[in-house]
Write a protein that holds these residues in place. Structure first.
Motif, short mmCIF file in Angstrom:
data_model
loop_
_atom_site.label_atom_id
_atom_site.label_comp_id
_atom_site.label_asym_id
_atom_site.label_seq_id
_atom_site.Cartn_x
_atom_site.Cartn_y
_atom_site.Cartn_z
N SER A 97 -35.09 -21.34 38.57
CA SER A 97 -34.36 -20.30 37.44
C SER A 97 -33.06 -20.11 37.63
O SER A 97 -32.62 -19.20 38.03
CB SER A 97 -35.25 -19.16 37.35
N ASP A 114 -30.40 -19.89 36.07
CA ASP A 114 -29.73 -18.76 35.46
C ASP A 114 -29.78 -17.41 35.82
O ASP A 114 -29.17 -16.59 35.38
CB ASP A 114 -30.31 -18.80 33.73
N ILE A 115 -30.84 -17.08 36.67
CA ILE A 115 -30.69 -15.61 37.19
C ILE A 115 -30.26 -15.75 38.55
O ILE A 115 -30.36 -14.52 39.14
CB ILE A 115 -32.40 -15.46 37.26
N ARG A 116 -29.90 -16.88 39.18
CA ARG A 116 -29.21 -16.39 40.37
C ARG A 116 -27.85 -16.74 40.74
O ARG A 116 -27.22 -17.57 39.96
CB ARG A 116 -29.89 -17.36 41.38
N GLY A 121 -29.51 -5.76 43.62
CA GLY A 121 -30.39 -6.78 43.46
C GLY A 121 -30.71 -7.08 44.86
O GLY A 121 -30.76 -6.40 45.73
N ILE A 143 -29.81 -12.01 43.41
CA ILE A 143 -30.88 -11.98 42.04
C ILE A 143 -30.68 -10.70 41.75
O ILE A 143 -31.19 -9.72 42.44
CB ILE A 143 -32.39 -12.53 42.33
N SER A 144 -30.35 -10.22 40.48
CA SER A 144 -30.09 -8.93 40.07
C SER A 144 -31.66 -8.31 40.12
O SER A 144 -32.68 -8.95 39.96
CB SER A 144 -29.65 -8.90 38.63
N ASP A 152 -33.71 -9.24 37.00
CA ASP A 152 -34.49 -10.58 36.96
C ASP A 152 -35.15 -10.64 38.08
O ASP A 152 -36.25 -11.40 37.94
CB ASP A 152 -33.16 -11.48 37.27
N ASP A 162 -38.68 -9.21 37.00
CA ASP A 162 -39.21 -9.92 35.89
C ASP A 162 -39.93 -11.30 36.67
O ASP A 162 -41.04 -11.78 36.32
CB ASP A 162 -38.22 -10.44 34.89
N LEU A 163 -39.16 -11.80 37.74
CA LEU A 163 -39.73 -12.80 38.43
C LEU A 163 -41.14 -12.67 38.93
O LEU A 163 -42.00 -13.36 38.95
CB LEU A 163 -38.80 -13.30 39.39
#
Length: 238
Positions: free
Chosen positions: A34, A36-38, A58, A116-117, A120, A123-124
């Motif tokens: 993923s 786009d999330i890191r 995060g 990672i926020s 996010d 959600d992960l």
């Protein structure tokens, strides 16, 4: 936001090293699938990833290098809780409970992290049951390390015993056995070692001089050579 000490990152840097040593393999895989999330960062030695009391933005996944995890009192006294290793999750507890970071994390050497926020990250975890289990294991590991370190400070009667126990621990965990003894390279100054055993820098320097005089240890090339582990064990009361 990630650390201000952001450098241009080669995506291949450190990837394999963490894959081999991480205790959160499933979570790491999810993070790297993923992209786009890191936010990947390199941090110079001395860079502060986050500070005690800051809002929990995060979680940092330490991919390469080591970092100091410390707490400080209102009087400015610092206690070095532990040395984070590759594969550790930093800021995890605060991110999960949405409370200020309870420690300061500083790069002990050049480090590579994935940031990672909090939204996010939550959600992960919501999407991956195995990752939730590994996060619980990571929290348990961190708690165990802090508990063991606290016990090593409370049980010994003298500062010399505390230092001896710390050196024995390092020998067991990361010592390199050679013909002259066991070589350990914690990468810490006398001041930082003092922060680990609740002592002063002057006391640590004096204790090392005594250990050297008794030929239990010697200091060379920024490393510590333990020449007589049996005597060091005796001093530690192990």
């Amino acid at each position: 936001m990630p650390s201000a000490n952001h450098l241009e990152l080669d995506e291949s840097f450190g990837e394999a090293a963490v894959d081999e040593r991480s205790t959160c393999d499933s979570l790491l895989k999810e993070i790297h699938e993923s992209k786009d999330i890191r936010v990947s960062n390199l941090h110079r030695r001395g860079a502060v990833l986050f500070s005690q009391g800051q809002h929990p933005r995060g979680v940092y996944f330490l991919r390469v290098g080591r970092a100091k995890v410390s707490i400080s009192s209102s009087e400015g006294k610092v206690w070095l809780l532990r040395i984070a290793q590759p594969g550790d999750l930093l800021g995890l507890n605060s991110a999960l409970k949405d409370s200020p970071y309870d420690a300061t994390v500083e790069a002990l050497e050049p480090c590579c992290t994935d940031f990672i926020s909090r939204p996010d990250f939550l959600d992960l975890l919501d999407r991956n049951e195995k990752s939730r289990l590994q996060v619980a294991e990571a929290l348990s590991k961190e708690l165990t390390e802090v508990f063991e370190h606290a016990r090593s400070l409370l049980l010994p009667k003298t500062t010399g015993q505390r230092l001896a126990r710390l050196l024995v621990k390092w020998c067991n965990e990361r010592g390199e056995v050679g013909p002259d003894g066991i070589r350990i390279n914690p990468g810490l100054t006398h001041e930082e070692i003092a922060q680990m055993i609740c002592a002063t820098r002057e006391t640590v320097t004096r204790l090392f001089a005594e250990l050297k005089r008794k030929q239990i240890v010697s200091l060379a090339d920024h490393a510590i050579l333990v020449r007589n582990l049996k005597l060091l064990d005796a001093l530690a009361g192990c």
